[in-house]
Design a protein around this motif. Structure first.
Motif, PDB file in Angstrom:
ATOM      1  N   HIS A  30      34.660  69.375  -2.933  1.00 48.90           N
ATOM      2  CA  HIS A  30      35.395  70.600  -3.246  1.00 48.90           C
ATOM      3  C   HIS A  30      35.991  71.240  -1.996  1.00 48.90           C
ATOM      4  O   HIS A  30      37.028  71.912  -2.081  1.00 48.90           O
ATOM      5  CB  HIS A  30      34.495  71.579  -4.000  1.00 48.90           C
ATOM      6  N   GLN A  31      35.380  71.013  -0.863  1.00 54.53           N
ATOM      7  CA  GLN A  31      35.985  71.479   0.388  1.00 54.53           C
ATOM      8  C   GLN A  31      37.304  70.754   0.646  1.00 54.53           C
ATOM      9  O   GLN A  31      38.266  71.349   1.161  1.00 54.53           O
ATOM     10  CB  GLN A  31      35.015  71.263   1.551  1.00 54.53           C
TER      11      GLN A  31
ATOM     12  N   GLN B 139      39.943  72.290  -1.558  1.00 46.34           N
ATOM     13  CA  GLN B 139      40.372  73.610  -1.093  1.00 46.34           C
ATOM     14  C   GLN B 139      41.483  73.530  -0.048  1.00 46.34           C
ATOM     15  O   GLN B 139      42.193  74.514   0.181  1.00 46.34           O
ATOM     16  CB  GLN B 139      39.177  74.382  -0.516  1.00 46.34           C
ATOM     17  N   ARG B 140      41.653  72.377   0.564  1.00 47.02           N
ATOM     18  CA  ARG B 140      42.732  72.224   1.547  1.00 47.02           C
ATOM     19  C   ARG B 140      44.100  72.275   0.865  1.00 47.02           C
ATOM     20  O   ARG B 140      45.113  72.516   1.524  1.00 47.02           O
ATOM     21  CB  ARG B 140      42.586  70.891   2.285  1.00 47.02           C
TER      22      ARG B 140
ATOM     23  N   SER C  26      43.443  76.641  -4.283  1.00 46.57           N
ATOM     24  CA  SER C  26      42.233  77.399  -4.619  1.00 46.57           C
ATOM     25  C   SER C  26      42.060  77.480  -6.134  1.00 46.57           C
ATOM     26  O   SER C  26      41.062  78.016  -6.620  1.00 46.57           O
ATOM     27  CB  SER C  26      42.320  78.809  -4.032  1.00 46.57           C
TER      28      SER C  26
END
Length: 356
Positions: free
Chosen positions: A90-91, A94-95, A98
Motif C-alpha cells: 500500500h505504500q 500511495q506513490r 491516495s
C-alpha cells in the motif's frame, strides 16, 4: 455510463503462499498451501499454482485438500507477516494515488484518474506498480485497468498470474456484450445455473431481455445484473470502508422447503465464513466471534433475519439459529440462505469486502 475514470484493480498472485515461498525458496516448485489444520476443521486460505493442479482452491477444507494432494506442504497462517507485506504494498500504491479501496490484504482498487505519473496512462501506472512490487518485495501482482469498477476486477483475472489486461473506454461496449455472465462479481454457480436455464449466457442476452423480468427472477441482485450488463457502474472507490460484519449468502437454484437441505447449505457456508475470517483475521481466535446471524428469503421475496450472541463460533450454533428461524417459514419455500458474524468489539483495522 461514466467512462472518464481510470480505475486499476490490483490482485496479488497466491499472496500468502507466495510470501511463504519467498521466505523459504526450497518450497518453490512444490504444492504449497496456507490454512488451518485438518483436525481443527481448518480450510485453505490460499494455495499456489502447483497445488491448484490437484484441484485445490481457497476455502476448501484442509482434510479434503490433503486427500487430493497428500504431498501438500501445509503452512499455518502468519497474519502478522502478511499484514506487514500488505502495508508495504500500500505504500507503493500511495506513490500514485491516495484514492485506494482495500478489499482484503492482497487486493485493492485504485482510482488514478488524476494521477500525472507516466503521462497519466493508467496502463503504464499499473505496469509501474507491478514492477515496483516485484523489485522491492519479490512478489508478483496482476492488474486490471478499466473505466468501470466491476470491469477492472474482471480484467485483473484475465492474464493471471503476473499479467495485466486493459479495457479502454472505446472497448467497453464490445467487451461487455460478449462477457459471460458468470464473470460478473456476485454471480456464483447457483445464480449462473439459473441464468443458463433461463437462456442467459452473456451480457448481450440480458440487454435483449425485459428489465422487469430480470428483477422478478433475481430480486435485488437483478438491479446489479441489469446495470453491469448495460455498462453501468457508478460506484466510487471507497477510501474508508470499515466492516462490522462478514457474511456468506446463496440464492438457491431451486426453492427448498426441507430443513435437511438448508442444513447442508449452512454447513458449506460455515466453511466459507471460516475462510474469510482466517484470510484477514487469523490473529483473532474464532472464540471471540460470538454474535452470529442467519437470513432467509422466501419465495414471495420477503425475508427475515435472526441474530444472537452465542457462547462460541461453531457450526452447531449456526444450525441452532437455522432451526429457530425455520419456524417463521409458515409454509413458504426458501430462495436464499445467508449466515453472518459480527466482528468482536475492538477497532477494525482490516478493510474487508462484505460478500466477496
Amino acid at each position: 455510463m461514466n467512462i472518464s475514470r481510470k480505475i486499476i484493480h490490483i490482485d496479488m498472485d497466491c499472496f500468502y503462499a507466495s510470501i511463504e515461498m519467498r521466505q523459504n525458496p526450497t518450497l518453490i516448485g512444490k504444492a504449497v498451501a496456507v490454512g488451518g489444520s485438518a483436525n481443527q476443521r481448518g480450510v485453505l486460505t490460499t494455495c499456489n499454482y502447483e497445488a491448484r493442479k490437484f484441484g485445490l482452491h481457497s476455502a476448501m477444507p484442509t482434510a479434503q485438500a490433503l486427500k487430493l494432494c497428500p504431498q501438500l506442504v501445509l503452512l499455518p497462517v502468519n497474519m502478522s507477516l502478511y499484514k506487514e507485506v500488505s502495508a508495504q504494498i500500500h505504500q507503493i500504491f500511495q506513490r500514485y494515488t491516495s484514492i485506494i479501496e482495500p478489499l482484503s490484504l492482497d487486493e485493492a482498487y485504485l482510482d488514478v484518474t488524476h494521477c500525472q505519473h507516466h503521462s497519466g496512462s493508467a496502463t503504464w501506472i499499473a505496469q509501474a506498480i507491478r514492477q515496483a512490487i516485484w523489485n522491492e518485495l519479490q512478489l508478483t501482482a496482476s492488474a486490471g485497468i478499466a473505466p468501470l469498477k466491476f470491469l477492472a476486477k474482471i480484467a485483473s483475472d484475465q492474464n493471471k498470474p503476473n499479467g495485466q489486461f486493459v479495457i479502454t473506454p472505446e472497448q467497453v461496449a464490445d467487451f461487455i456484450s460478449t462477457l459471460p455472465l458468470k464473470k460478473i462479481p456476485g454471480v456464483g454457480n447457483v445464480t449462473n445455473e439459473k441464468l443458463k436455464q433461463l437462456g442467459f449466457h452473456t451480457c448481450a442476452d440480458i440487454q435483449k431481455s425485459e428489465k422487469h423480468f430480470i428483477f422478478q427472477q433475481f430480486g435485488k441482485f437483478g438491479q446489479r445484473l441489469w446495470d453491469f450488463s448495460h455498462g453501468i457502474d457508478e460506484r466510487e472507490i471507497e477510501v474508508n470502508r470499515p466492516r462490522k460484519s462478514l457474511a456468506v449468502e446463496n440464492t438457491l437454484l431451486q426453492d427448498i422447503s426441507d430443513l435437511n437441505s438448508a442444513e447442508m447449505i449452512v454447513c458449506e457456508q460455515f466453511n466459507k465464513l471460516i475462510f474469510r475470517i482466517q484470510r484477514n483475521w487469523a490473529d483473532t481466535p474464532l472464540s471471540e466471534f460470538k454474535k452470529l446471524g442467519i437470513k432467509l428469503k422466501f419465495d414471495d421475496f420477503s425475508q427475515t433475519t435472526l441474530e444472537r450472541t452465542m457462547d462460541n463460533f461453531t457450526q452447531e450454533n449456526f444450525l441452532y439459529l437455522l432451526e429457530q428461524i425455520w419456524q417463521r417459514r409458515n409454509g413458504r419455500k426458501i430462495r436464499l440462505i445467508g449466515i453472518n458474524v459480527h466482528f468482536p468489539n475492538k477497532k477494525v483495522t482490516t478493510q474487508l469486502n462484505l460478500w466477496e
